[in-house]
Scaffold this motif. Structure first.
Motif, PDB file in Angstrom:
ATOM      1  N   SER A  57       0.835  -1.205   0.000  1.00 25.94           N
ATOM      2  CA  SER A  57       0.000   0.000   0.000  1.00 25.94           C
ATOM      3  C   SER A  57       0.869   1.254   0.000  1.00 25.94           C
ATOM      4  O   SER A  57       1.903   1.303   0.656  1.00 25.94           O
ATOM      5  N   GLY A  58       0.433   2.229  -0.773  1.00 24.52           N
ATOM      6  CA  GLY A  58       1.158   3.489  -0.867  1.00 24.52           C
ATOM      7  C   GLY A  58       2.224   3.516  -1.950  1.00 24.52           C
ATOM      8  O   GLY A  58       2.906   4.523  -2.119  1.00 24.52           O
ATOM      9  N   THR A  59       2.370   2.403  -2.702  1.00 26.35           N
ATOM     10  CA  THR A  59       3.395   2.353  -3.752  1.00 26.35           C
ATOM     11  C   THR A  59       2.747   2.404  -5.139  1.00 26.35           C
ATOM     12  O   THR A  59       1.541   2.154  -5.283  1.00 26.35           O
ATOM     13  N   THR A  90       4.146   6.228   4.223  1.00 28.73           N
ATOM     14  CA  THR A  90       4.507   5.157   3.286  1.00 28.73           C
ATOM     15  C   THR A  90       5.867   4.596   3.694  1.00 28.73           C
ATOM     16  O   THR A  90       6.638   5.253   4.398  1.00 28.73           O
ATOM     17  N   GLU A 251      -4.472   6.482  -0.383  1.00 27.05           N
ATOM     18  CA  GLU A 251      -4.592   5.119  -0.897  1.00 27.05           C
ATOM     19  C   GLU A 251      -6.067   4.875  -1.194  1.00 27.05           C
ATOM     20  O   GLU A 251      -6.926   5.674  -0.793  1.00 27.05           O
TER      21      GLU A 251
END
Ligand SMILES: [Zn+2]
Length: 493
Positions: A57-59, A90, A251
Motif C-alpha cells: 500500500s502506498g506504492t 509510506t 490510498e
C-alpha cells in the motif's frame, strides 16, 4: 472429505432437474455454474501476480493493482468505483545489511520487518545478544547485557494456523520488553527453513515500530545464536537498515456493486484485501481471494439473478498495515452501517473453505445454517463462534456488524505466507474456482434472504461479546485494544 468438482457438477445436473429433485436446491445454482466454468479467474490472477506483482500500500504497484481491479470489474460487467483515504505514512525497504565486526564472517540474509523504523545513518554498531524465545525469564537472564544490544530472538517453524497466531501474539510483548530494557534493535529468527525470507509486521495502525526490526534467515540466525552463546567475548555487529519512510499518502479501496432488487439501501459486503507484501507476488495472500471476489461478482452478474439486497464487492488496501482500508471504509460509511447486514471476508489462501468464523455472533448461527443448507455439496458448513482478528472483518465487528470470516484448510499457506515464494504457481486453480463458486452462492443467498442474517449490536453488546469470546484479551496483546477503548475504532457509545 475433500469435495472435488465431479461431485459439484453432479450437484448442478441434479439442480437442473430440480422439478423432480426432492432435495433443497439453491436459488443460486446458476451463480455456481458460472463461477465453476469461467476461464477468467485464472487470467485475472495471473495478471495481478505476474504483471502487477507484489503491491505494498502506498506504492506505484498498488496503484496498478487498483487499475487491475477496476478493469476486472468492468470486464465482469459490474459497476465499480474507488474510495480514497489517507495512510499516515509510506514505507519501503532500503539496502538492509548485517555485518559481523568480529568472529567468523559470513553473509547473513535478512529483510526489514514491514513498517520497521530505520536505523540511523551509518547503521547501529552493537553487541548481538541471543535472548532465546524472548520470554520474561529470558530477559531476566540477559539482565543489563540487553541494554544497548541488538537482540536475536528464536522462533519455531510455522506449520499450522496455531503456529502463525503464536508468532503474531508473542511479538508485541517481546517488543515491549526490548524497549523497556533499552535494546537498540530486534532480529527475529525466521520461522521458515531453507533460508526462505518473508516480510513480517506488527503495526496495527500504520505507524512505525518502536525499534528497528528485521527477520533473519533461519539457518543464519541459528549460526549467529550459536556464536553469541559460545563466545566469552561479546559478538559485535553492524545493522544497516535505511528503510525509506515517506509522509502521509492517499490510498484507495475498490468497490464493485450489484444493486438489490427489493432493498437496494441494505447491503452485504464480500471483501478481500488487494494489497500484499512484495518479496513474492502476493498470490496466496491475498491475490487469489481478490480474484475470487471479482469472480463472485462476475458469476452473480452473469446469472442474471438480482438479490433482494445490494452486494458490495470490496477490495481493500492497507490490510497488511493494520486493516487501514477497511477501517477507512467503516469510517466513511458509518451513517449506513445500520443497513449493512453482513460482512464476509476471505483471506486464508487457497485451501478448501470449510465454513466461517462468526466472532461470537451466536444469533447468526441458525440463519446461516439455513442459508448454507442448499450448498451442502461444498461441505463448507462448519460454523465456529471463535473470534477473528486477522483480517478486514475487525473494524466491522467492532461496529457491531455480523462478520463471517472464511475458515480454510491450511494447504500450502504456511510454507509461503508473506514469503518470496508466494507466487502464482502456488495457487491450486481448481480449488480456487470451487471456493469462488461457494462464496458467490453463499453471499448471494445471504443478500437474498427474506430476513437479515442478524442485527447490528450496540457498543455495550459488542463489549460483552469481546469479553465472552476472549477477543478482548487478544486485542490487548496485539495492541488493538487501545484504539477501541479510546473510542477511535469501533462503535461509538
Ligand atoms: Zn492476507
Amino acid at each position: 472429505m475433500k469435495m472435488r468438482s465431479p461431485g459439484l457438477f453432479a450437484f448442478l445436473m441434479c439442480a437442473a432437474a430440480a422439478g423432480a429433485a426432492p432435495a433443497p436446491v439453491s436459488n443460486s445454482t446458476a451463480v455456481i455454474g458460472h463461477a465453476l466454468t469461467s476461464p477468467q479467474l485464472a487470467d485475472d490472477l495471473r495478471r495481478l501476480t505476474d504483471e502487477v506483482g507484489g503491491r505494498v500500500s502506498g506504492t506505484p504497484a498498488m496503484a496498478r493493482a487498483v487499475d487491475w481491479a477496476m478493469g476486472a470489474f468492468q470486464g465482469a460487467g459490474v459497476s465499480a468505483h474507488t474510495e480514497s483515504y489517507t495512510m499516515p505514512l509510506t514505507w519501503s525497504e532500503g539496502a538492509t545489511r548485517l555485518e559481523m565486526l568480529d568472529g567468523a564472517q559470513f553473509p547473513v540474509a535478512l529483510v526489514a520487518e514491514g513498517w520497521s523504523t530505520p536505523t540511523p545513518p551509518g547503521g547501529i554498531e552493537a553487541e548481538l545478544l541471543h535472548v532465546g524465545n524472548g520470554t520474561e525469564a529470558d530477559f531476566a537472564r540477559a539482565g543489563k547485557q540487553a541494554r544497548g544490544a541488538i537482540l536475536l530472538v528464536d522462533s519455531t517453524v510455522i506449520q499450522s494456523w496455531d503456529d502463525l497466531d503464536k508468532e503474531y501474539d508473542r511479538a508485541m510483548p517481546i517488543k515491549q520488553r526490548a524497549v523497556a530494557v533499552g535494546a537498540r534493535a530486534v532480529l527475529w529468527m525466521a520461522g521458515r527453513e531453507r533460508r526462505l525470507l518473508y516480510r513480517h509486521t506488527d503495526t496495527v495502525d500504520g505507524e512505525l515500530s518502536p525499534l528497528p526490526m528485521a527477520t533473519v534467515a533461519r539457518e543464519d540466525a541459528m549460526r549467529l545464536a550459536r556464536a553469541s552463546d559460545a563466545r566469552s567475548a561479546p559478538l559485535h555487529v553492524r545493522l544497516t537498515m535505511p528503510n525509506i519512510v515517506g509522509g502521509a499518502a492517499q490510498e484507495r479501496n475498490v468497490i464493485g456493486e450489484i444493486l438489490g432488487r427489493e432493498h437496494p439501501e441494505q447491503t452485504v459486503i464480500l471483501g478481500a484485501h488487494l494489497d500484499s507484501w512484495e518479496l513474492g507476488t502476493g498470490a496466496l495472500d491475498n491475490g487469489c481471494n481478490a480474484a475470487l471476489v471479482i469472480a463472485a461478482a462476475r458469476a452473480i452478474q452473469a446469472s442474471g439473478l438480482r438479490p433482494r439486497r445490494t452486494i458490495r464487492f470490496v477490495l481493500f488496501s492497507g490490510e497488511e498495515e493494520g486493516f487501514q482500508g477497511s477501517r477507512a471504509y467503516v469510517t466513511q460509511h458509518r451513517a449506513e452501517l445500520d443497513q449493512l447486514r453482513a460482512m464476509v471476508a476471505v483471506d486464508s489462501g487457497v485451501g478448501r473453505i470449510t465454513g466461517f468464523s462468526l466472532s461470537g455472533r451466536s444469533d447468526v448461527l441458525e440463519p446461516l445454517r439455513e442459508v448454507l443448507g442448499p450448498l451442502g455439496p461444498f461441505d463448507a458448513a462448519q460454523l465456529s463462534l471463535s473470534g477473528s482478528l486477522g483480517t478486514d472483518n475487525v473494524d466491522f465487528m467492532l461496529e457491531g456488524v455480523p462478520t463471517l470470516v472464511a475458515d480454510q484448510e491450511a494447504g500450502n499457506y504456511m510454507q509461503n505466507y508473506h514469503a518470496s515464494s508466494d507466487t502464482y504457481d502456488k495457487v491450486d486453480l481448481h480449488q480456487l474456482a470451487q471456493n469462488a463458486a461457494f462464496v458467490a452462492a453463499a453471499v448471494y443467498e445471504i443478500a437474498d434472504r427474506a430476513e437479515p442474517l442478524g442485527t447490528r449490536l450496540s457498543r455495550a453488546d459488542i463489549a460483552r461479546l469481546l469479553d465472552s469470546t476472549g477477543l478482548a484479551g487478544e486485542m490487548k496483546v496485539t495492541g488493538l485494544w487501545k484504539a477501541w477503548a479510546a473510542g477511535q475504532r469501533g462503535r461509538a457509545p
